[in-house]
Design a protein around this motif. Structure first.
Motif, short mmCIF file in Angstrom:
data_model
loop_
_atom_site.label_atom_id
_atom_site.label_comp_id
_atom_site.label_asym_id
_atom_site.label_seq_id
_atom_site.Cartn_x
_atom_site.Cartn_y
_atom_site.Cartn_z
N ILE A 104 0.98 -1.23 -0.03
CA ILE A 104 0.04 -0.15 0.08
C ILE A 104 0.77 1.42 -0.10
O ILE A 104 0.74 2.18 -0.95
CB ILE A 104 -1.16 -0.07 1.30
CG1 ILE A 104 -2.04 -1.11 0.98
CG2 ILE A 104 -1.45 1.27 1.55
CD1 ILE A 104 -3.09 -1.43 2.29
N SER A 105 1.87 1.31 0.75
CA SER A 105 2.93 2.49 0.82
C SER A 105 3.60 2.57 -0.58
O SER A 105 3.61 3.57 -0.93
CB SER A 105 4.03 2.29 1.88
OG SER A 105 3.48 2.07 3.23
N THR A 106 4.08 1.29 -1.16
CA THR A 106 4.61 1.67 -2.55
C THR A 106 3.40 2.38 -3.48
O THR A 106 3.95 3.19 -4.21
CB THR A 106 4.90 0.29 -3.10
OG1 THR A 106 5.94 0.01 -2.04
CG2 THR A 106 5.81 0.44 -4.44
N VAL A 107 2.38 1.81 -3.42
CA VAL A 107 1.19 2.35 -4.38
C VAL A 107 0.96 3.82 -4.19
O VAL A 107 1.05 4.73 -5.10
CB VAL A 107 -0.15 1.46 -4.47
CG1 VAL A 107 -1.18 2.30 -5.09
CG2 VAL A 107 0.33 0.07 -4.69
N VAL A 108 0.73 4.09 -2.89
CA VAL A 108 0.69 5.53 -2.55
C VAL A 108 1.65 6.50 -2.94
O VAL A 108 1.47 7.53 -3.61
CB VAL A 108 0.48 5.85 -1.00
CG1 VAL A 108 0.46 7.32 -0.57
CG2 VAL A 108 -1.12 4.93 -0.75
N ALA A 109 3.00 6.01 -2.76
CA ALA A 109 4.18 6.74 -3.10
C ALA A 109 4.24 6.81 -4.44
O ALA A 109 4.82 7.97 -5.24
CB ALA A 109 5.35 6.12 -2.28
N THR A 110 4.01 5.95 -5.15
CA THR A 110 4.15 5.85 -6.84
C THR A 110 3.24 6.65 -7.42
O THR A 110 3.36 7.38 -8.30
CB THR A 110 3.99 4.54 -7.19
OG1 THR A 110 5.12 3.63 -6.71
CG2 THR A 110 4.03 4.45 -8.90
N ALA A 170 1.71 9.47 -5.68
CA ALA A 170 1.96 10.82 -5.44
C ALA A 170 3.06 11.34 -6.14
O ALA A 170 3.13 12.27 -6.55
CB ALA A 170 2.23 10.69 -3.77
N LEU A 171 4.35 10.39 -6.49
CA LEU A 171 5.21 11.01 -7.39
C LEU A 171 4.71 11.08 -8.76
O LEU A 171 5.42 12.10 -9.56
CB LEU A 171 6.27 10.05 -7.26
CG LEU A 171 7.04 10.09 -5.98
CD1 LEU A 171 8.16 8.96 -5.92
CD2 LEU A 171 7.60 11.17 -5.47
N SER A 172 3.94 10.21 -9.51
CA SER A 172 3.56 10.51 -10.69
C SER A 172 2.39 11.76 -10.88
O SER A 172 2.26 11.98 -11.97
CB SER A 172 2.90 9.03 -11.30
OG SER A 172 1.69 8.82 -10.36
N GLY A 173 2.16 12.13 -9.87
CA GLY A 173 1.23 13.31 -9.94
C GLY A 173 -0.33 12.82 -10.39
O GLY A 173 -1.11 13.68 -10.71
N LYS A 174 -0.78 11.68 -10.24
CA LYS A 174 -2.19 11.47 -10.71
C LYS A 174 -3.20 11.10 -9.83
O LYS A 174 -2.97 10.96 -8.71
CB LYS A 174 -1.99 10.04 -11.44
CG LYS A 174 -1.41 10.35 -12.94
CD LYS A 174 -1.22 8.97 -13.51
CE LYS A 174 -0.44 9.06 -14.90
NZ LYS A 174 -0.52 7.86 -15.74
#
Length: 164
Positions: free
Chosen positions: A152-158, A160-164
């Motif tokens: 879940i942390s990886t999905v949220v961080a990804t 957030a970083l991709s801006g979507k």
């Protein structure tokens, strides 16, 4: 004829005891039930103190750890095998067979327990906590929770970083 004292002879005897798995916790050097690196109790529980090289060969350094304190119990079912390696801390384990026969053993850093029959293990930590290593993840609920949390942390961080 008197035999002169030879300190080298004492060192040879001591090294043989240490090579055969002698542990001050068990005080069983030369015991008839002692195995190559420890001894087997009448309860199909082998307790040994492997050398650092032997432990590395077994892959113990890579085993997951469990942090335990106070008292806890576990049951080994018939046909099941379990292994416990004490990395840190001291305590006692009471080994009880189905017929009610029991024996208490002291364990500490470097103790390896190999259980190959149906027994109950009642542990008591003498130190604040004990670190016990096992060959696999036995606390699956905790393991699944941590894995899910990382996912879940990886999905949220990804996201957030991709801006979507």
């Amino acid at each position: 004829m008197a035999v002169p004292f030879n300190p080298r002879f004492v060192m040879i005897i001591l090294s043989l005891c240490l090579a055969d798995g002698f542990s001050p916790l068990h005080r069983n050097c030369g015991s008839p039930i002692q195995g190559k690196m420890g001894y087997t109790t009448q309860f199909a529980v082998k307790i040994s103190t492997p050398s650092p090289d032997a432990a590395a060969e077994m892959g113990i350094r890579d085993w997951p750890q469990q942090l335990k304190s106070g008292t806890w119990s576990e049951k080994v079912e018939e046909g099941q095998e379990k292994v416990r390696y004490i990395l840190d801390g001291t305590g006692k384990v009471e080994i009880t067979e189905n017929d009610g026969t029991s024996k208490t053993e002291s364990v500490g850093p470097g103790s390896l327990l190999e259980i190959s029959d149906e027994v109950a293990l009642d542990w008591k930590s003498d130190s604040d906590e004990m670190i016990i290593l096992t060959p696999g993840y036995e606390e699956t609920g905790i393991f699944i929770g941590v894995a899910l949390g990382l996912l879940i942390s990886t999905v949220v961080a990804t996201t957030a970083l991709s801006g979507k």
